[in-house]
Design an enzyme around this catalytic site. Structure first.
Site, PDB file in Angstrom:
ATOM      1  N   TRP A  34      47.137  34.975  47.203  1.00 12.59           N
ATOM      2  CA  TRP A  34      47.253  36.421  45.943  1.00 12.59           C
ATOM      3  C   TRP A  34      46.570  37.192  46.963  1.00 12.59           C
ATOM      4  O   TRP A  34      47.800  39.090  46.649  1.00 12.59           O
ATOM      5  CB  TRP A  34      46.895  36.293  44.658  1.00 12.59           C
ATOM      6  CG  TRP A  34      46.860  34.815  43.552  1.00 12.59           C
ATOM      7  CD1 TRP A  34      47.256  33.794  43.240  1.00 12.59           C
ATOM      8  CD2 TRP A  34      48.355  34.928  43.325  1.00 12.59           C
ATOM      9  NE1 TRP A  34      48.030  33.325  43.244  1.00 12.59           N
ATOM     10  CE2 TRP A  34      48.998  33.981  42.984  1.00 12.59           C
ATOM     11  CE3 TRP A  34      49.137  36.104  43.212  1.00 12.59           C
ATOM     12  CZ2 TRP A  34      49.802  33.932  41.633  1.00 12.59           C
ATOM     13  CZ3 TRP A  34      50.444  36.855  42.180  1.00 12.59           C
ATOM     14  CH2 TRP A  34      50.134  35.363  41.378  1.00 12.59           C
TER      15      TRP A  34
ATOM     16  N   ASP B 250      39.250  40.324  42.347  1.00  6.40           N
ATOM     17  CA  ASP B 250      40.801  39.500  41.118  1.00  6.40           C
ATOM     18  C   ASP B 250      40.100  38.777  41.133  1.00  6.40           C
ATOM     19  O   ASP B 250      40.396  37.048  41.889  1.00  6.40           O
ATOM     20  CB  ASP B 250      41.391  39.176  42.211  1.00  6.40           C
ATOM     21  CG  ASP B 250      43.046  38.882  41.489  1.00  6.40           C
ATOM     22  OD1 ASP B 250      42.842  38.218  40.675  1.00  6.40           O
ATOM     23  OD2 ASP B 250      44.556  38.050  42.188  1.00  6.40           O
TER      24      ASP B 250
ATOM     25  N   LYS C 187      44.074  32.074  33.262  1.00  7.44           N
ATOM     26  CA  LYS C 187      43.824  30.869  34.072  1.00  7.44           C
ATOM     27  C   LYS C 187      42.929  29.795  33.442  1.00  7.44           C
ATOM     28  O   LYS C 187      42.946  29.173  32.588  1.00  7.44           O
ATOM     29  CB  LYS C 187      43.521  30.635  34.810  1.00  7.44           C
ATOM     30  CG  LYS C 187      44.928  31.813  35.662  1.00  7.44           C
ATOM     31  CD  LYS C 187      45.717  30.138  36.373  1.00  7.44           C
ATOM     32  CE  LYS C 187      47.130  31.871  37.272  1.00  7.44           C
ATOM     33  NZ  LYS C 187      46.863  32.824  37.518  1.00  7.44           N
TER      34      LYS C 187
HETATM   35  C1  LIG Z   1      47.714  33.825  38.400  1.00 10.76           C
HETATM   36  C2  LIG Z   1      46.973  34.976  39.487  1.00 10.76           C
HETATM   37  C3  LIG Z   1      47.542  36.089  39.326  1.00 10.76           C
HETATM   38  C4  LIG Z   1      49.080  36.823  39.264  1.00 10.76           C
HETATM   39  O1  LIG Z   1      48.297  36.858  37.825  1.00 10.76           O
HETATM   40  P1  LIG Z   1      49.221  38.126  36.734  1.00 10.76           P
HETATM   41  O2  LIG Z   1      48.661  37.885  35.026  1.00 10.76           O
HETATM   42  O3  LIG Z   1      50.507  36.800  36.656  1.00 10.76           O
HETATM   43  O4  LIG Z   1      49.828  39.184  37.430  1.00 10.76           O
HETATM   44  C5  LIG Z   1      46.848  37.001  40.594  1.00 10.76           C
HETATM   45  N1  LIG Z   1      45.661  36.551  41.073  1.00 10.76           N
HETATM   46  C6  LIG Z   1      45.444  35.238  41.457  1.00 10.76           C
HETATM   47  C7  LIG Z   1      43.613  34.460  41.533  1.00 10.76           C
HETATM   48  C8  LIG Z   1      46.116  34.760  40.101  1.00 10.76           C
HETATM   49  O5  LIG Z   1      45.496  33.188  40.162  1.00 10.76           O
END
Ligand SMILES: *Cc1c(COP(=O)(O)O)cnc(C)c1O
Length: 348
Positions: free
Chosen positions: A90, A160, A184
Site C-alpha cells: 500500500w 494511511d 477494515k
Molecule cells: C485496504 C487498504 C487500502 C485501500 O483502500 P480503498 O478504500 O480500497 O482505496 C489502502 N491502504 C491500506 C493500508 C489498506 O489496508
C-alpha cells in the site's frame, strides 16, 4: 462487522427511530440524517480523543483516493516534496500516486527484505523542507505494523491507517493527517475517514477536485455532495459498539491477546511460519506459510469446510493470511488455531 451492529441495523432497517423511513431513504440534508452524521462524528472524536484543532471528514473515493488527496492538499506553495516510508504494497502505491502531484520520493523501503521489517529510523532519508512524511502504520498484505509513532519533528506526519484504524489507542496530536477506508475496522466499504489538522487545510493545489478539498469539505460538514449516507450510519453504529465495549483501550488489549496467541502457536508449531520481524508483526493481519506449499489447496478447502473463510494470502506473498480485525471474536482465533493444529497433525 460486529454481529451486534448488524442486528441493530436490521432492527432499524425499515423504520429508523420512528421516522417511517429507512436511513437509505433519507435526504442527507434532513434533520434525521444530519443527527445520524453528527452523532457518528462525535463518537469518533470521543473514541480517538481528537483534539479541537483537527477536522474529521467522511469522504468517498477510498483510501486510494487519499493517495492523491493528501498531496493535492498538502503540497503547493513553498512545499513541493514529500517523503514516503514504504513497508509494503500500500505504501508503494501511495508514493506512486503522490508522484503525479508533487515530488514524492521513497525515503526508506524494506522491499529488499520482501517487506518483512521496518527500515531502521537512522536510514530514513528525510528532507527537512518536505511538506509531509507518509507511512502506513499497518501494511495489510505483508502483516507489518509499526508499534510506535515515528517522530518526524516539525514535518507533518501522514498515516494511511486503513487496516489498523480503531484497533488500539493513538495520539492524534502526533499526526498532520490520518486517513482510513472504513471497510477494515470501521464499517462497510464506500466511506473514508480523514482526520486533518486545521492549519494544513485551505491551500490545495489548483487542480484539486472540490470533493477532495479538505477545507471545502470541512466547511460543508462533509456534505459538499451527497455523502455515503448508509455507510456513515453503519460506521456510527460500529463506533457505538466500540464505546459500549470499553473503547480503544479495551479493544487494543483484546487485539494484542488475539494476535499473540496466533503468533505463539505459529512459532511453536514446527509446521507453520511467519516471516515478519517479531518487533513489527501486525495485530490485524497475520500471514503464514505452511511447511509445504503443495498443501495450500487442501488447507484452504478443509478450512472452508470448518467454517473458516478468506484465509488465502495475497498473491504477492502467497501462503495464508488471517485477518483478525476488531469484529473477529477471540473464539474465532481459537477456532482457527484448533483447525491449524489438527491440520498440522494430519499432514506434518
Ligand atoms: C485496504 C487498504 C487500502 C485501500 O483502500 P480503498 O478504500 O480500497 O482505496 C489502502 N491502504 C491500506 C493500508 C489498506 O489496508
Amino acid at each position: 462487522m460486529p454481529v451486534e451492529v448488524l442486528d441493530k441495523a436490521k432492527a432499524e432497517m425499515l423504520d429508523w427511530h420512528g421516522s417511517g423511513m429507512s436511513v437509505m431513504e433519507m435526504s442527507h440534508r434532513g434533520s434525521e440524517f444530519v443527527s445520524i452524521a453528527e452523532d457518528a462524528t462525535a463518537r469518533l472524536r470521543r473514541l480517538l480523543k481528537v483534539p479541537d484543532n483537527y477536522s474529521v471528514l467522511f469522504l468517498q473515493g477510498g483510501a486510494a483516493g487519499q493517495f492523491a488527496g493528501v498531496p493535492m492538499n498538502l503540497l503547493g506553495g513553498d512545499k513541493t516534496s514529500a517523503d514516503y516510508i514504504v513497508t509494503g504494497n500500500w505504501g508503494k502505491k501511495a508514493v506512486k500516486e503522490a508522484a503525479k502531484y508533487g515530488q514524492a520520493s521513497t525515503a526508506a523501503s524494506s522491499e529488499d527484505d520482501s517487506f518483512t521489517r521496518i527500515p531502521s529510523r537512522d536510514a530514513w532519508q528525510l528532507r527537512a523542507d518536505a511538506g509531509y512524511v507518509h507511512y502506513t502504520p499497518n501494511e495489510t498484505i505483508q502483516g507489518v505494523e509499526f508499534h510506535h509513532t515515528p517522530d518526524t519533528g516539525d514535518v507533518p506526519l501522514v498515516a494511511d491507517m486503513s487496516s489498523s484504524f480503531l484497533s488500539r489507542p493513538v495520539d492524534v496530536s502526533k499526526f498532520g493527517v490520518i486517513y482510513a477506508g472504513a471497510q477494515k475496522n470501521a464499517g462497510p466499504a464506500g466511506i473514508t475517514m480523514v482526520i486533518v489538522r486545521n492549519d494544513l487545510m485551505g491551500e490545495p493545489q489548483a487542480g484539486c477536485p472540490m470533493v477532495l478539498d479538505y477545507k471545502q469539505q470541512a466547511d460543508a460538514d462533509s456534505m459538499l455532495n451527497t455523502p455515503a449516507c448508509y455507510a456513515w450510519y453503519i460506521c456510527g453504529l460500529t463506533f457505538e459498539w466500540l464505546e459500549n465495549n470499553g473503547g480503544l483501550e479495551a479493544i487494543g488489549e483484546i487485539n494484542a491477546r488475539k494476535s499473540a496467541k496466533l503468533y505463539d502457536f505459529i512459532d511453536n508449531s514446527g509446521f507453520y511460519s511467519n516471516p515478519v520481524d517479531p518487533t513489527a508483526r501486525s495485530r490485524m493481519n497475520v500471514p503464514f506459510l505452511l511447511a509445504d506449499d503443495a498443501l495450500n489447496k487442501d488447507f484452504l478447502a478443509q478450512a472452508e469446510d470448518a467454517g473458516l473463510s478468506t484465509l488465502k494470502g495475497h498473491r504477492s506473498v502467497g501462503g495464508m493470511r488471517a485477518s483478525i480485525y476488531n469484529a473477529m471474536p477471540e473464539a474465532g482465533v481459537d477456532a482457527l488455531i484448533d483447525f491449524m493444529r489438527d491440520f498440522a497433525k494430519r499432514n506434518g
